[in-house]
Design a protein around this motif. Structure first.
Motif, PDB file in Angstrom:
ATOM      1  N   THR A 118       0.815  -1.222   0.000  1.00 48.40           N
ATOM      2  CA  THR A 118       0.000   0.000   0.000  1.00 48.40           C
ATOM      3  C   THR A 118       0.850   1.274   0.000  1.00 48.40           C
ATOM      4  N   ALA A 119       2.171   1.126  -0.002  1.00 45.33           N
ATOM      5  CA  ALA A 119       3.065   2.288   0.051  1.00 45.33           C
ATOM      6  C   ALA A 119       3.630   2.584  -1.335  1.00 45.33           C
ATOM      7  N   ARG A 120       4.228   3.777  -1.452  1.00 43.91           N
ATOM      8  CA  ARG A 120       4.753   4.198  -2.751  1.00 43.91           C
ATOM      9  C   ARG A 120       6.172   4.732  -2.594  1.00 43.91           C
ATOM     10  N   LEU A 121       7.025   4.344  -3.532  1.00 44.06           N
ATOM     11  CA  LEU A 121       8.404   4.844  -3.587  1.00 44.06           C
ATOM     12  C   LEU A 121       8.540   5.720  -4.824  1.00 44.06           C
ATOM     13  N   SER A 122       8.935   6.972  -4.632  1.00 44.24           N
ATOM     14  CA  SER A 122       9.093   7.918  -5.731  1.00 44.24           C
ATOM     15  C   SER A 122      10.585   8.225  -5.905  1.00 44.24           C
ATOM     16  N   LEU A 123      11.100   7.953  -7.114  1.00 47.44           N
ATOM     17  CA  LEU A 123      12.519   8.146  -7.398  1.00 47.44           C
ATOM     18  C   LEU A 123      12.696   9.191  -8.493  1.00 47.44           C
ATOM     19  N   PRO A 124      13.817   9.910  -8.482  1.00 48.30           N
ATOM     20  CA  PRO A 124      14.030  10.946  -9.500  1.00 48.30           C
ATOM     21  C   PRO A 124      14.421  10.329 -10.836  1.00 48.30           C
ATOM     22  N   ALA A 125      14.165  11.073 -11.894  1.00 45.93           N
ATOM     23  CA  ALA A 125      14.607  10.651 -13.219  1.00 45.93           C
ATOM     24  C   ALA A 125      16.112  10.891 -13.325  1.00 45.93           C
ATOM     25  N   ALA A 126      16.837   9.834 -13.640  1.00 46.88           N
ATOM     26  CA  ALA A 126      18.302   9.944 -13.713  1.00 46.88           C
ATOM     27  C   ALA A 126      18.704  10.337 -15.126  1.00 46.88           C
ATOM     28  N   ASN A 127      18.294  11.536 -15.551  1.00 50.27           N
ATOM     29  CA  ASN A 127      18.547  11.959 -16.924  1.00 50.27           C
ATOM     30  C   ASN A 127      19.736  12.898 -17.056  1.00 50.27           C
ATOM     31  N   VAL A 128      20.490  13.054 -15.975  1.00 47.31           N
ATOM     32  CA  VAL A 128      21.700  13.878 -16.018  1.00 47.31           C
ATOM     33  C   VAL A 128      22.900  12.950 -15.876  1.00 47.31           C
ATOM     34  N   PRO A 129      23.893  13.061 -16.770  1.00 46.45           N
ATOM     35  CA  PRO A 129      25.023  12.120 -16.754  1.00 46.45           C
ATOM     36  C   PRO A 129      25.995  12.373 -15.605  1.00 46.45           C
TER      37      PRO A 129
ATOM     38  N   ASN B 154      13.769   2.077   6.439  1.00 44.11           N
ATOM     39  CA  ASN B 154      13.499   2.568   7.793  1.00 44.11           C
ATOM     40  C   ASN B 154      12.202   3.369   7.814  1.00 44.11           C
ATOM     41  N   ALA B 155      12.011   4.184   6.775  1.00 48.16           N
ATOM     42  CA  ALA B 155      10.798   5.007   6.708  1.00 48.16           C
ATOM     43  C   ALA B 155       9.557   4.134   6.567  1.00 48.16           C
ATOM     44  N   PHE B 156       9.603   3.148   5.684  1.00 45.28           N
ATOM     45  CA  PHE B 156       8.451   2.260   5.501  1.00 45.28           C
ATOM     46  C   PHE B 156       8.161   1.474   6.783  1.00 45.28           C
ATOM     47  N   GLU B 157       9.211   0.998   7.436  1.00 46.86           N
ATOM     48  CA  GLU B 157       9.021   0.217   8.659  1.00 46.86           C
ATOM     49  C   GLU B 157       8.476   1.071   9.796  1.00 46.86           C
ATOM     50  N   ALA B 158       8.720   2.382   9.730  1.00 44.90           N
ATOM     51  CA  ALA B 158       8.195   3.293  10.760  1.00 44.90           C
ATOM     52  C   ALA B 158       6.743   3.680  10.503  1.00 44.90           C
ATOM     53  N   GLY B 159       6.202   3.295   9.332  1.00 42.03           N
ATOM     54  CA  GLY B 159       4.801   3.572   9.049  1.00 42.03           C
ATOM     55  C   GLY B 159       4.546   4.533   7.913  1.00 42.03           C
ATOM     56  N   ALA B 160       5.588   4.941   7.182  1.00 41.84           N
ATOM     57  CA  ALA B 160       5.390   5.862   6.065  1.00 41.84           C
ATOM     58  C   ALA B 160       4.649   5.160   4.925  1.00 41.84           C
ATOM     59  N   THR B 161       3.767   5.901   4.265  1.00 48.21           N
ATOM     60  CA  THR B 161       3.063   5.369   3.095  1.00 48.21           C
ATOM     61  C   THR B 161       3.675   5.883   1.801  1.00 48.21           C
ATOM     62  N   GLU B 162       4.539   6.888   1.900  1.00 46.51           N
ATOM     63  CA  GLU B 162       5.233   7.390   0.718  1.00 46.51           C
ATOM     64  C   GLU B 162       6.638   7.845   1.090  1.00 46.51           C
ATOM     65  N   VAL B 163       7.592   7.384   0.310  1.00 40.79           N
ATOM     66  CA  VAL B 163       8.987   7.798   0.467  1.00 40.79           C
ATOM     67  C   VAL B 163       9.443   8.335  -0.880  1.00 40.79           C
ATOM     68  N   SER B 164      10.033   9.504  -0.875  1.00 37.10           N
ATOM     69  CA  SER B 164      10.502  10.101  -2.128  1.00 37.10           C
ATOM     70  C   SER B 164      11.974  10.466  -2.012  1.00 37.10           C
ATOM     71  N   VAL B 165      12.691  10.204  -3.073  1.00 43.95           N
ATOM     72  CA  VAL B 165      14.091  10.613  -3.195  1.00 43.95           C
ATOM     73  C   VAL B 165      14.122  11.748  -4.211  1.00 43.95           C
ATOM     74  N   GLN B 166      14.594  12.906  -3.790  1.00 43.52           N
ATOM     75  CA  GLN B 166      14.547  14.105  -4.625  1.00 43.52           C
ATOM     76  C   GLN B 166      15.951  14.643  -4.866  1.00 43.52           C
ATOM     77  N   CYS B 167      16.180  15.151  -6.054  1.00 46.00           N
ATOM     78  CA  CYS B 167      17.440  15.817  -6.377  1.00 46.00           C
ATOM     79  C   CYS B 167      17.370  17.276  -5.938  1.00 46.00           C
ATOM     80  N   LEU B 168      18.435  17.753  -5.340  1.00 45.87           N
ATOM     81  CA  LEU B 168      18.525  19.141  -4.913  1.00 45.87           C
ATOM     82  C   LEU B 168      19.643  19.830  -5.691  1.00 45.87           C
ATOM     83  N   ARG B 169      19.525  21.145  -5.821  1.00 46.93           N
ATOM     84  CA  ARG B 169      20.598  21.891  -6.488  1.00 46.93           C
ATOM     85  C   ARG B 169      21.849  21.821  -5.614  1.00 46.93           C
ATOM     86  N   GLY B 170      22.960  21.465  -6.235  1.00 41.21           N
ATOM     87  CA  GLY B 170      24.209  21.342  -5.495  1.00 41.21           C
ATOM     88  C   GLY B 170      25.287  22.241  -6.060  1.00 41.21           C
TER      89      GLY B 170
END
Length: 268
Positions: free
Chosen positions: A140-151, A171-187
């Motif tokens: 019932t949970a969702r994992l959201s990953l970024p598009a790896a379109n930058v080399p 860890n997040a899912f086991e703690a009860g999260a229904t959505e985990v997202s990995v986001q790219c940030l400006r570096g």
């Protein structure tokens, strides 16, 4: 008027010199003692940390081991119903896997995983993360990953880095999260920055400052080693991992050196 007696300036000077010398000697003695105490404290600190870690490990091992022994004793009962035998066997395997994960995390924390010299892309890292998390993600949970379109080019151990990110997501899912997202940030130039966010219950206030300490866990059954291992892996790759402020759930921010001049294509 009678003449006032003259003070013995020579005697006073000698007394002052004596007092000054005594104070100087006392100060030097105190300084030597302080240095000795600091050295003694530095020598004792690792022993205290080792004792605390050993106690934590014993506590973490004892619970699943005791439970596994109970289930194993039930399985010795010749009159046990087939359905109960299957149920107890399944729970025994769960506890043994918990012990296996604990030992693996402890070894990784104690010995450290070699950063390695493997060259791989950001796309490889995201693919490895998806392959590791998706089979263990709650239905019932969702994992959201970024598009790896930058080399982006990375260097180190793909297995170790994907394992660190996997730890954060699971860890997040086991703690009860229904959505985990990995986001790219400006570096900054030459830096990959990621945020791992979830919508779970978050951390108790008293744990926020200790979240990366070994054997500190905010959920029942947690080993308290996953985040410690994740930070150690990231740091061995020349990066940083920290807990950031979030109004919902938890947010971890990760930075790694990469081989791209500037991450202008990655929007926060």
């Amino acid at each position: 008027m009678p003449a006032m007696p003259c003070s013995d300036t020579t005697s006073d000077g000698a007394a002052f010199e004596h007092l000054s010398g005594a104070l100087g000697a006392s100060y030097r003695q105190l300084e030597r003692r302080l240095t000795a105490l600091q050295q003694e404290l530095a020598e004792q600190r690792p022993l205290a940390a080792l004792g605390e870690m050993s106690a934590g490990l014993a506590h973490q091992v004892r619970t699943p081991l005791s439970t596994a022994l109970v289930y194993a004793c039930h399985l010795r009962d010749a009159d046990l119903a087939p359905a109960d035998r299957t149920r107890f066997a399944g729970r025994l395997v769960e506890r043994l896997r918990q012990l296996e994960r604990l030992v693996a995390d402890m070894l990784a924390f104690a010995h450290g995983a070699d950063a390695g010299d493997q060259r791989f892309s950001f796309a490889d890292l995201i693919d490895a993360l998806a392959a590791a998390v998706e089979p263990q993600r709650p239905a019932t949970a969702r994992l959201s990953l970024p598009a790896a379109n930058v080399p982006l080019g990375l260097r180190g151990s793909l297995e170790s880095l994907s394992g660190a990110l996997t730890n954060l997501c699971l860890n997040a899912f086991e703690a009860g999260a229904t959505e985990v997202s990995v986001q790219c940030l400006r570096g900054a130039p030459g830096q990959l920055r990621l945020a791992i966010c979830d919508d779970g219950p978050g951390l108790a206030a008293e744990l926020t400052g200790r979240v990366f300490e070994p054997f500190v866990s905010g959920r029942p059954g947690g080993t308290g080693l996953g985040l410690a291992v994740a930070r150690a892996v990231v740091e061995r790759h020349g990066g940083t991992l920290l807990l950031a402020e979030s109004s919902l759930g938890c947010r971890f921010e990760l930075a790694l050196p990469c081989q791209l001049p500037a991450l202008v294509a990655l929007e926060a």
